[in-house]
Design a protein around this motif. Sequence first.
Motif, PDB file in Angstrom:
ATOM      1  N   MET A  82      -5.795  -1.027  -0.610  1.00 50.50           N
ATOM      2  CA  MET A  82      -6.915  -1.643   0.104  1.00 50.50           C
ATOM      3  C   MET A  82      -7.903  -0.546   0.487  1.00 50.50           C
ATOM      4  SD  MET A  82      -4.509  -4.128   2.374  1.00 50.50           S
ATOM      5  CE  MET A  82      -3.226  -2.871   2.435  1.00 50.50           C
ATOM      6  N   LEU A  83      -9.150  -0.732   0.089  1.00 49.63           N
ATOM      7  CA  LEU A  83     -10.198   0.262   0.307  1.00 49.63           C
ATOM      8  C   LEU A  83     -11.366  -0.347   1.088  1.00 49.63           C
ATOM      9  CD1 LEU A  83     -10.204   1.314  -3.402  1.00 49.63           C
ATOM     10  CD2 LEU A  83      -9.660   2.902  -1.558  1.00 49.63           C
ATOM     11  N   THR A  84     -11.992   0.456   1.920  1.00 54.94           N
ATOM     12  CA  THR A  84     -13.192  -0.017   2.607  1.00 54.94           C
ATOM     13  C   THR A  84     -14.421   0.075   1.707  1.00 54.94           C
ATOM     14  OG1 THR A  84     -13.548   2.164   3.595  1.00 54.94           O
ATOM     15  CG2 THR A  84     -12.349   0.527   4.925  1.00 54.94           C
ATOM     16  N   ASP A  85     -14.315   0.810   0.606  1.00 55.53           N
ATOM     17  CA  ASP A  85     -15.410   0.934  -0.357  1.00 55.53           C
ATOM     18  C   ASP A  85     -14.811   0.957  -1.766  1.00 55.53           C
ATOM     19  OD1 ASP A  85     -17.556   1.587  -1.986  1.00 55.53           O
ATOM     20  OD2 ASP A  85     -18.107   3.396  -0.871  1.00 55.53           O
ATOM     21  N   ALA A  86     -14.845  -0.190  -2.430  1.00 52.05           N
ATOM     22  CA  ALA A  86     -14.217  -0.309  -3.753  1.00 52.05           C
ATOM     23  C   ALA A  86     -14.852   0.584  -4.802  1.00 52.05           C
ATOM     24  CB  ALA A  86     -14.247  -1.765  -4.224  1.00 52.05           C
ATOM     25  N   THR A  87     -16.065   1.057  -4.564  1.00 53.76           N
ATOM     26  CA  THR A  87     -16.688   1.953  -5.540  1.00 53.76           C
ATOM     27  C   THR A  87     -15.966   3.298  -5.588  1.00 53.76           C
ATOM     28  OG1 THR A  87     -18.337   2.891  -4.024  1.00 53.76           O
ATOM     29  CG2 THR A  87     -18.950   0.865  -5.222  1.00 53.76           C
ATOM     30  N   ARG A  88     -15.127   3.569  -4.596  1.00 54.96           N
ATOM     31  CA  ARG A  88     -14.373   4.832  -4.559  1.00 54.96           C
ATOM     32  C   ARG A  88     -12.939   4.648  -5.071  1.00 54.96           C
ATOM     33  NH1 ARG A  88     -15.646   7.600   1.109  1.00 54.96           N
ATOM     34  NH2 ARG A  88     -14.817   9.389  -0.026  1.00 54.96           N
ATOM     35  N   TRP A  89     -12.705   3.588  -5.825  1.00 55.38           N
ATOM     36  CA  TRP A  89     -11.377   3.246  -6.302  1.00 55.38           C
ATOM     37  C   TRP A  89     -10.744   4.340  -7.154  1.00 55.38           C
ATOM     38  CZ3 TRP A  89      -9.906   3.107 -11.359  1.00 55.38           C
ATOM     39  CH2 TRP A  89     -10.933   3.158 -12.310  1.00 55.38           C
ATOM     40  N   SER A  90     -11.541   5.093  -7.904  1.00 56.03           N
ATOM     41  CA  SER A  90     -10.957   6.063  -8.845  1.00 56.03           C
ATOM     42  C   SER A  90     -10.208   7.182  -8.127  1.00 56.03           C
ATOM     43  CB  SER A  90     -12.013   6.622  -9.791  1.00 56.03           C
ATOM     44  OG  SER A  90     -12.991   7.342  -9.073  1.00 56.03           O
ATOM     45  N   ALA A  91     -10.633   7.554  -6.932  1.00 57.34           N
ATOM     46  CA  ALA A  91      -9.910   8.586  -6.181  1.00 57.34           C
ATOM     47  C   ALA A  91      -8.537   8.071  -5.749  1.00 57.34           C
ATOM     48  CB  ALA A  91     -10.722   9.034  -4.964  1.00 57.34           C
ATOM     49  N   ALA A  92      -8.490   6.814  -5.316  1.00 63.97           N
ATOM     50  CA  ALA A  92      -7.207   6.207  -4.954  1.00 63.97           C
ATOM     51  C   ALA A  92      -6.350   6.014  -6.203  1.00 63.97           C
ATOM     52  CB  ALA A  92      -7.426   4.878  -4.237  1.00 63.97           C
ATOM     53  N   ALA A  93      -6.975   5.621  -7.297  1.00 71.25           N
ATOM     54  CA  ALA A  93      -6.248   5.420  -8.553  1.00 71.25           C
ATOM     55  C   ALA A  93      -5.625   6.717  -9.049  1.00 71.25           C
ATOM     56  CB  ALA A  93      -7.185   4.847  -9.609  1.00 71.25           C
ATOM     57  N   GLN A  94      -6.314   7.837  -8.855  1.00 72.65           N
ATOM     58  CA  GLN A  94      -5.756   9.124  -9.267  1.00 72.65           C
ATOM     59  C   GLN A  94      -4.459   9.408  -8.516  1.00 72.65           C
ATOM     60  OE1 GLN A  94      -8.322  12.554  -8.710  1.00 72.65           O
ATOM     61  NE2 GLN A  94      -6.652  13.979  -9.137  1.00 72.65           N
ATOM     62  N   ALA A  95      -4.479   9.229  -7.203  1.00 68.88           N
ATOM     63  CA  ALA A  95      -3.273   9.471  -6.406  1.00 68.88           C
ATOM     64  C   ALA A  95      -2.167   8.503  -6.805  1.00 68.88           C
ATOM     65  CB  ALA A  95      -3.591   9.338  -4.917  1.00 68.88           C
ATOM     66  N   HIS A  96      -2.516   7.243  -7.021  1.00 71.49           N
ATOM     67  CA  HIS A  96      -1.537   6.230  -7.438  1.00 71.49           C
ATOM     68  C   HIS A  96      -0.940   6.607  -8.785  1.00 71.49           C
ATOM     69  CE1 HIS A  96      -0.077   2.339  -8.970  1.00 71.49           C
ATOM     70  NE2 HIS A  96       0.025   1.978  -7.694  1.00 71.49           N
ATOM     71  N   GLY A  97      -1.787   6.986  -9.716  1.00 72.81           N
ATOM     72  CA  GLY A  97      -1.311   7.347 -11.047  1.00 72.81           C
ATOM     73  C   GLY A  97      -0.391   8.552 -11.055  1.00 72.81           C
ATOM     74  N   GLU A  98      -0.626   9.497 -10.155  1.00 73.15           N
ATOM     75  CA  GLU A  98       0.249  10.674 -10.069  1.00 73.15           C
ATOM     76  C   GLU A  98       1.664  10.287  -9.650  1.00 73.15           C
ATOM     77  OE1 GLU A  98      -3.425  13.671  -8.908  1.00 73.15           O
ATOM     78  OE2 GLU A  98      -1.922  13.223  -7.383  1.00 73.15           O
ATOM     79  N   ARG A  99       1.803   9.257  -8.871  1.00 69.01           N
ATOM     80  CA  ARG A  99       3.133   8.812  -8.413  1.00 69.01           C
ATOM     81  C   ARG A  99       3.761   7.783  -9.340  1.00 69.01           C
ATOM     82  NH1 ARG A  99       3.883  10.077  -2.709  1.00 69.01           N
ATOM     83  NH2 ARG A  99       2.450  11.805  -2.421  1.00 69.01           N
ATOM     84  N   PHE A 100       2.935   6.959  -9.988  1.00 67.83           N
ATOM     85  CA  PHE A 100       3.466   5.784 -10.683  1.00 67.83           C
ATOM     86  C   PHE A 100       3.180   5.743 -12.176  1.00 67.83           C
ATOM     87  CE2 PHE A 100       3.003   4.268  -6.249  1.00 67.83           C
ATOM     88  CZ  PHE A 100       4.327   3.902  -6.021  1.00 67.83           C
TER      89      PHE A 100
END
Length: 131
Positions: A82-100
Amino acid sequence: MTDRTRHLVSSGSPLEPRIGFSRAVRRGAHVAVAGTAPIGADGGTVGKGDVYAQTVRCLDIAEAALQEAGATLADVVRTRIMLTDATRWSAAAQAHGERFATVRPACTFVEVSRFIDPDWLVEVELDAIVD
């Protein structure tokens, strides 16, 4: 652990008793990790202004809760970012991808209007099934 056993996991957040929730709950093979914010050991926000750093912190807290419940990241079947600004999704996706990257759970990214603390840019929820 039987299907009737409920194992509650606390992260020590002062909000848990106030709101009446647990960081994670395990019942049988199912583990649910509540919305996890980027809170540091000092109670402050980790990575102010940095979606990637905040996502890493959320995942660290969630992973610790999973471990206390007897699960690992490999047991995760669904994540919610859950993000307060969906345009910044790629930074969250990078962290997610590193774990999963190899686990590849079902994943949803959503934009929310805000969180309890205005410094929080992201929260993470996880669901796991332990074999």
